[in-house]
Design a protein around this motif. Structure first.
Motif, PDB file in Angstrom:
ATOM      1  N   LEU A 146       1.000  -1.189   0.009  1.00 44.09           N
ATOM      2  CA  LEU A 146      -0.059  -0.022   0.109  1.00 44.09           C
ATOM      3  C   LEU A 146       0.832   1.302   0.128  1.00 44.09           C
ATOM      4  N   ALA A 147       1.997   1.174   0.802  1.00 44.15           N
ATOM      5  CA  ALA A 147       2.816   2.229   0.760  1.00 44.15           C
ATOM      6  C   ALA A 147       3.542   2.608  -0.555  1.00 44.15           C
ATOM      7  N   ALA A 148       4.050   1.501  -1.233  1.00 42.97           N
ATOM      8  CA  ALA A 148       4.804   1.574  -2.353  1.00 42.97           C
ATOM      9  C   ALA A 148       3.466   2.173  -3.532  1.00 42.97           C
ATOM     10  N   THR A 149       2.197   1.660  -3.309  1.00 39.10           N
ATOM     11  CA  THR A 149       1.395   2.127  -4.471  1.00 39.10           C
ATOM     12  C   THR A 149       0.915   3.606  -4.085  1.00 39.10           C
ATOM     13  N   VAL A 150       0.672   4.052  -2.972  1.00 40.52           N
ATOM     14  CA  VAL A 150       0.426   5.644  -2.529  1.00 40.52           C
ATOM     15  C   VAL A 150       1.446   6.336  -3.181  1.00 40.52           C
ATOM     16  N   ALA A 151       2.761   6.093  -2.690  1.00 43.63           N
ATOM     17  CA  ALA A 151       3.923   6.793  -2.944  1.00 43.63           C
ATOM     18  C   ALA A 151       3.958   7.041  -4.616  1.00 43.63           C
ATOM     19  N   MET A 152       3.848   5.876  -5.427  1.00 43.07           N
ATOM     20  CA  MET A 152       4.088   6.102  -6.605  1.00 43.07           C
ATOM     21  C   MET A 152       3.031   6.731  -7.281  1.00 43.07           C
ATOM     22  N   GLY A 153       1.896   6.432  -7.043  1.00 42.64           N
ATOM     23  CA  GLY A 153       0.460   7.018  -7.296  1.00 42.64           C
ATOM     24  C   GLY A 153       0.401   8.311  -7.308  1.00 42.64           C
ATOM     25  N   THR A 154       1.138   9.161  -6.243  1.00 45.73           N
ATOM     26  CA  THR A 154       0.894  10.614  -5.840  1.00 45.73           C
ATOM     27  C   THR A 154       2.117  11.271  -6.269  1.00 45.73           C
ATOM     28  N   ALA A 185      -0.283  -3.041 -10.863  1.00 45.49           N
ATOM     29  CA  ALA A 185       0.334  -4.424 -10.512  1.00 45.49           C
ATOM     30  C   ALA A 185       0.089  -4.326  -8.874  1.00 45.49           C
ATOM     31  N   MET A 186       0.745  -3.176  -8.315  1.00 43.67           N
ATOM     32  CA  MET A 186       0.708  -3.321  -6.852  1.00 43.67           C
ATOM     33  C   MET A 186      -0.962  -3.211  -6.334  1.00 43.67           C
ATOM     34  N   ALA A 187      -1.520  -2.630  -7.109  1.00 43.76           N
ATOM     35  CA  ALA A 187      -3.236  -2.467  -6.599  1.00 43.76           C
ATOM     36  C   ALA A 187      -3.748  -3.920  -6.667  1.00 43.76           C
ATOM     37  N   ILE A 188      -3.211  -4.699  -7.678  1.00 42.85           N
ATOM     38  CA  ILE A 188      -3.597  -6.233  -7.585  1.00 42.85           C
ATOM     39  C   ILE A 188      -3.108  -7.022  -6.453  1.00 42.85           C
ATOM     40  N   VAL A 189      -1.851  -6.720  -6.184  1.00 46.03           N
ATOM     41  CA  VAL A 189      -1.323  -7.380  -5.168  1.00 46.03           C
ATOM     42  C   VAL A 189      -2.062  -6.882  -3.742  1.00 46.03           C
ATOM     43  N   ILE A 190      -2.341  -5.622  -3.616  1.00 48.63           N
ATOM     44  CA  ILE A 190      -2.986  -5.467  -2.446  1.00 48.63           C
ATOM     45  C   ILE A 190      -4.346  -5.991  -2.057  1.00 48.63           C
ATOM     46  N   VAL A 215      11.681   1.064  -2.722  1.00 46.42           N
ATOM     47  CA  VAL A 215      12.116   0.321  -1.629  1.00 46.42           C
ATOM     48  C   VAL A 215      11.094  -0.313  -0.742  1.00 46.42           C
ATOM     49  N   ALA A 216       9.665   0.157  -0.838  1.00 37.37           N
ATOM     50  CA  ALA A 216       8.394  -0.449  -0.356  1.00 37.37           C
ATOM     51  C   ALA A 216       8.459  -1.672  -1.121  1.00 37.37           C
ATOM     52  N   ALA A 217       8.424  -1.607  -2.425  1.00 39.68           N
ATOM     53  CA  ALA A 217       7.957  -2.688  -3.497  1.00 39.68           C
ATOM     54  C   ALA A 217       8.906  -4.048  -3.023  1.00 39.68           C
ATOM     55  N   PHE A 218      10.105  -3.607  -3.133  1.00 42.09           N
ATOM     56  CA  PHE A 218      11.143  -4.691  -2.752  1.00 42.09           C
ATOM     57  C   PHE A 218      10.973  -5.263  -1.367  1.00 42.09           C
ATOM     58  N   ILE A 219      10.661  -4.533  -0.395  1.00 44.93           N
ATOM     59  CA  ILE A 219      10.048  -5.069   0.820  1.00 44.93           C
ATOM     60  C   ILE A 219       8.976  -6.006   0.855  1.00 44.93           C
TER      61      ILE A 219
END
Length: 199
Positions: free
Chosen positions: A54-62, A92-97, A176-180
């Motif tokens: 969620l952190a990765a998606t929000v960071a990238m989406g904004t 893709a990260m939204a799908i993972v979430i 960084v959040a995505a690799f975590i």
């Protein structure tokens, strides 16, 4: 005499049955506790992976930045959806979430029923798919992040991070959040595999 002998034989068999079953029940209880512990840890990892995704998606989406140039009519703007790789990253990260949210009830079932193979097998299959998807989008986006920071002199690609520093910092945090998330998903697969192997 015959009745006494029969009584003695029956008591001997009962005691043997008790001796044989007592250790088995103890082993089953120990295995159930072991599997329940793995399932609880799996649930914790699942919630942590949801938070990092969620952190990765929000960071990238904004991620966007506007640089003024002489007047407000002339401006340089950079946004995540200008690059197809970053747009795919958000999708893709939204799908993972979504998957991680839907998988939590199955993880709870594994806690309540430690010996349930079906739910655990379903989780491991979809976890592997999500690890593959997350690794793919994180890796491809990391290549774009590298070019944004360093450029490529052979291809005459400039490092845009010299101008769009805030833009670059935000999508670097998303990486960084995505690799975590990738690491957490990988550990979830390992845990599920161990639990299935010990069955």
């Amino acid at each position: 005499m015959v009745k006494n002998e029969l009584t003695t034989i029956d008591m001997g068999e009962t005691s043997k049955e008790r001796k044989g079953k007592a250790p088995l029940l103890g082993v089953e209880h120990a295995r159930g506790g072991y599997k329940r512990g793995i399932s609880i840890f799996d649930l914790i990892l699942r919630i942590s992976a949801f938070a990092s995704a969620l952190a990765a998606t929000v960071a990238m989406g904004t991620t966007e930045q506007t640089l003024p140039f002489f007047t407000q009519f002339f401006q340089f703007q950079a946004s995540y959806d200008d690059l197809p790789t970053f747009l795919f990253f958000v999708i893709a990260m939204a799908i993972v979430i979504s998957y991680l949210i839907l998988s939590i009830p199955f993880s709870i079932v594994c806690i309540a029923r430690p010996f349930a193979i079906g739910a655990r097998l379903l989780l491991i299959i979809f976890d592997i798919v999500m690890v593959t998807l997350t690794t793919f989008v994180a890796g491809s986006s990391a290549a774009i992040v590298y070019l944004a920071h360093n450029g490529n002199s052979n291809a005459n690609w400039l490092a845009i991070c010299q101008q769009f520093d805030d833009f670059c910092q935000r999508f670097s945090r998303a990486m960084v959040a995505a690799f975590i998330t990738v690491v957490l998903l990988f550990f979830m697969v390992v845990l599920s595999t161990v639990a299935l192997r010990k069955h």
